[in-house]
Write a protein that holds these residues in place. Structure first.
Motif, PDB file in Angstrom:
ATOM      1  N   LYS A 149      37.088  19.761  39.454  1.00  0.00           N
ATOM      2  CA  LYS A 149      35.984  19.923  40.382  1.00  0.00           C
ATOM      3  C   LYS A 149      34.686  20.142  39.614  1.00  0.00           C
ATOM      4  N   THR A 150      33.619  19.482  40.080  1.00  0.00           N
ATOM      5  CA  THR A 150      32.289  19.724  39.541  1.00  0.00           C
ATOM      6  C   THR A 150      31.480  20.495  40.572  1.00  0.00           C
ATOM      7  N   ASN A 151      30.428  21.124  40.139  1.00  0.00           N
ATOM      8  CA  ASN A 151      29.561  21.937  41.001  1.00  0.00           C
ATOM      9  C   ASN A 151      30.337  23.036  41.724  1.00  0.00           C
ATOM     10  N   ALA A 152      31.306  23.616  41.045  1.00  0.00           N
ATOM     11  CA  ALA A 152      32.073  24.725  41.614  1.00  0.00           C
ATOM     12  C   ALA A 152      31.361  26.036  41.307  1.00  0.00           C
ATOM     13  N   HIS A 153      31.492  26.983  42.188  1.00  0.00           N
ATOM     14  CA  HIS A 153      30.875  28.298  41.987  1.00  0.00           C
ATOM     15  C   HIS A 153      31.893  29.229  41.345  1.00  0.00           C
ATOM     16  N   ALA A 154      31.472  29.856  40.242  1.00  0.00           N
ATOM     17  CA  ALA A 154      32.337  30.787  39.522  1.00  0.00           C
ATOM     18  C   ALA A 154      31.697  32.164  39.515  1.00  0.00           C
ATOM     19  N   SER A 155      32.541  33.180  39.549  1.00  0.00           N
ATOM     20  CA  SER A 155      32.088  34.561  39.442  1.00  0.00           C
ATOM     21  C   SER A 155      33.017  35.266  38.463  1.00  0.00           C
ATOM     22  N   TYR A 156      32.802  36.571  38.283  1.00  0.00           N
ATOM     23  CA  TYR A 156      33.717  37.305  37.417  1.00  0.00           C
ATOM     24  C   TYR A 156      34.204  38.565  38.101  1.00  0.00           C
ATOM     25  N   TYR A 157      35.378  39.011  37.645  1.00  0.00           N
ATOM     26  CA  TYR A 157      35.996  40.205  38.186  1.00  0.00           C
ATOM     27  C   TYR A 157      35.114  41.423  37.954  1.00  0.00           C
ATOM     28  N   ALA A 158      35.134  42.323  38.877  1.00  0.00           N
ATOM     29  CA  ALA A 158      34.434  43.589  38.684  1.00  0.00           C
ATOM     30  C   ALA A 158      35.210  44.458  37.696  1.00  0.00           C
ATOM     31  N   ASP A 159      34.511  45.349  37.065  1.00  0.00           N
ATOM     32  CA  ASP A 159      35.122  46.227  36.062  1.00  0.00           C
ATOM     33  C   ASP A 159      36.198  47.131  36.662  1.00  0.00           C
ATOM     34  N   LYS A 160      36.147  47.394  37.954  1.00  0.00           N
ATOM     35  CA  LYS A 160      37.113  48.308  38.573  1.00  0.00           C
ATOM     36  C   LYS A 160      38.541  47.751  38.567  1.00  0.00           C
ATOM     37  N   PHE A 161      38.702  46.441  38.365  1.00  0.00           N
ATOM     38  CA  PHE A 161      40.039  45.844  38.345  1.00  0.00           C
ATOM     39  C   PHE A 161      40.701  45.917  36.971  1.00  0.00           C
ATOM     40  N   HIS A 162      39.965  46.363  35.954  1.00  0.00           N
ATOM     41  CA  HIS A 162      40.512  46.434  34.594  1.00  0.00           C
ATOM     42  C   HIS A 162      41.732  47.365  34.568  1.00  0.00           C
ATOM     43  N   GLY A 163      42.849  46.849  34.086  1.00  0.00           N
ATOM     44  CA  GLY A 163      44.079  47.633  33.997  1.00  0.00           C
ATOM     45  C   GLY A 163      45.002  47.487  35.196  1.00  0.00           C
ATOM     46  N   ARG A 164      44.508  46.976  36.310  1.00  0.00           N
ATOM     47  CA  ARG A 164      45.353  46.794  37.492  1.00  0.00           C
ATOM     48  C   ARG A 164      46.234  45.563  37.324  1.00  0.00           C
ATOM     49  N   ARG A 165      47.291  45.490  38.120  1.00  0.00           N
ATOM     50  CA  ARG A 165      48.218  44.348  38.069  1.00  0.00           C
ATOM     51  C   ARG A 165      47.621  43.148  38.779  1.00  0.00           C
ATOM     52  N   THR A 166      47.836  41.978  38.196  1.00  0.00           N
ATOM     53  CA  THR A 166      47.403  40.732  38.823  1.00  0.00           C
ATOM     54  C   THR A 166      48.550  40.190  39.670  1.00  0.00           C
ATOM     55  N   ALA A 167      48.318  39.098  40.366  1.00  0.00           N
ATOM     56  CA  ALA A 167      49.350  38.496  41.210  1.00  0.00           C
ATOM     57  C   ALA A 167      50.528  37.979  40.377  1.00  0.00           C
ATOM     58  N   SER A 168      50.288  37.654  39.107  1.00  0.00           N
ATOM     59  CA  SER A 168      51.372  37.185  38.247  1.00  0.00           C
ATOM     60  C   SER A 168      52.208  38.337  37.688  1.00  0.00           C
ATOM     61  N   GLY A 169      51.733  39.558  37.860  1.00  0.00           N
ATOM     62  CA  GLY A 169      52.451  40.726  37.362  1.00  0.00           C
ATOM     63  C   GLY A 169      51.883  41.278  36.067  1.00  0.00           C
ATOM     64  N   ALA A 170      51.026  40.533  35.405  1.00  0.00           N
ATOM     65  CA  ALA A 170      50.407  40.991  34.160  1.00  0.00           C
ATOM     66  C   ALA A 170      49.254  41.936  34.481  1.00  0.00           C
ATOM     67  N   ALA A 171      48.979  42.835  33.572  1.00  0.00           N
ATOM     68  CA  ALA A 171      47.838  43.736  33.747  1.00  0.00           C
ATOM     69  C   ALA A 171      46.554  42.961  33.476  1.00  0.00           C
ATOM     70  N   PHE A 172      45.543  43.176  34.323  1.00  0.00           N
ATOM     71  CA  PHE A 172      44.270  42.491  34.131  1.00  0.00           C
ATOM     72  C   PHE A 172      43.506  43.144  32.991  1.00  0.00           C
ATOM     73  N   ASP A 173      43.052  42.321  32.063  1.00  0.00           N
ATOM     74  CA  ASP A 173      42.241  42.793  30.946  1.00  0.00           C
ATOM     75  C   ASP A 173      40.936  42.003  30.968  1.00  0.00           C
ATOM     76  N   MET A 174      39.831  42.690  31.185  1.00  0.00           N
ATOM     77  CA  MET A 174      38.546  42.001  31.286  1.00  0.00           C
ATOM     78  C   MET A 174      38.072  41.452  29.943  1.00  0.00           C
ATOM     79  N   ASN A 175      38.763  41.794  28.845  1.00  0.00           N
ATOM     80  CA  ASN A 175      38.390  41.326  27.514  1.00  0.00           C
ATOM     81  C   ASN A 175      39.239  40.152  27.036  1.00  0.00           C
ATOM     82  N   GLU A 176      39.985  39.538  27.935  1.00  0.00           N
ATOM     83  CA  GLU A 176      40.766  38.348  27.604  1.00  0.00           C
ATOM     84  C   GLU A 176      40.208  37.157  28.365  1.00  0.00           C
ATOM     85  N   TYR A 177      40.668  35.975  27.997  1.00  0.00           N
ATOM     86  CA  TYR A 177      40.207  34.744  28.639  1.00  0.00           C
ATOM     87  C   TYR A 177      41.183  34.363  29.752  1.00  0.00           C
ATOM     88  N   THR A 178      40.997  34.983  30.921  1.00  0.00           N
ATOM     89  CA  THR A 178      41.865  34.727  32.069  1.00  0.00           C
ATOM     90  C   THR A 178      41.009  34.379  33.280  1.00  0.00           C
TER      91      THR A 178
END
Length: 166
Positions: free
Chosen positions: A70-99
């Motif tokens: 897709k072109t012209n897609a809108h992207a945003s980023y996770y808020a800092d409050k989600f750092h350390g919480r579980r993602t839908a895949s089961g992995a912990a969210f790390d705001m310092n990784e490329y996810t």
């Protein structure tokens, strides 16, 4: 028949004519430099490339071929409050990784996200679902977003999303 004045004869004439030896030394050095310079013109050479000289695309080798999603897609980023919480895949969210979070791509899908304003891009792995804002296509981790963002103070940008097919 007239004889040409050689550089050495010219030096002798100048050194006799001037009482300062420093001027004659400077002229002598400059004449020696010009007399000893080599031809600076280079002949055109034909370069033949062998198979080992051709650089391979390392991204294609590592992740597979790219297909534009897709072109012209809108992207945003996770808020800092989600750092350390579980993602839908089961992995912990790390705001310092490329996810990234996407609504449709399977977990583990590798995406190339390119900022359309400045051409910077980043490769991210889908490990979560979202974004849950109707106008946005993808949520990036803070590190991935800030790496390609032109203005660090804005939380949304227009991107091109490409999928690696392996």
């Amino acid at each position: 028949m007239r004889k040409l004045i050689t550089p050495f004869l010219l030096i002798a004439i100048i050194s006799i004519a001037t009482s300062q030896s420093s001027i004659a030394d400077k002229i002598k050095v400059s004449l020696q430099k010009t007399a000893s310079q080599k031809d600076t013109l280079k002949k055109n050479k034909v370069a033949v490339l062998t198979q080992k000289d051709i650089v391979k695309d390392t991204l294609t080798e590592k992740y597979g071929k790219l297909a534009t999603y897709k072109t012209n897609a809108h992207a945003s980023y996770y808020a800092d409050k989600f750092h350390g919480r579980r993602t839908a895949s089961g992995a912990a969210f790390d705001m310092n990784e490329y996810t990234a979070a996407h609504k449709k791509f399977p977990f583990g899908t590798m995406l190339k996200v390119t900022n359309q304003v400045n051409g910077k891009w980043v490769i991210v792995e889908v490990n979560d679902r979202g974004p849950f804002v109707r106008s946005r296509e993808i949520d990036l981790s803070k590190k991935a977003f800030m790496e390609i963002a032109k203005n660090k103070g804005i939380g949304v940008m227009t991107v091109t999303i490409e999928v690696f097919d392996k």
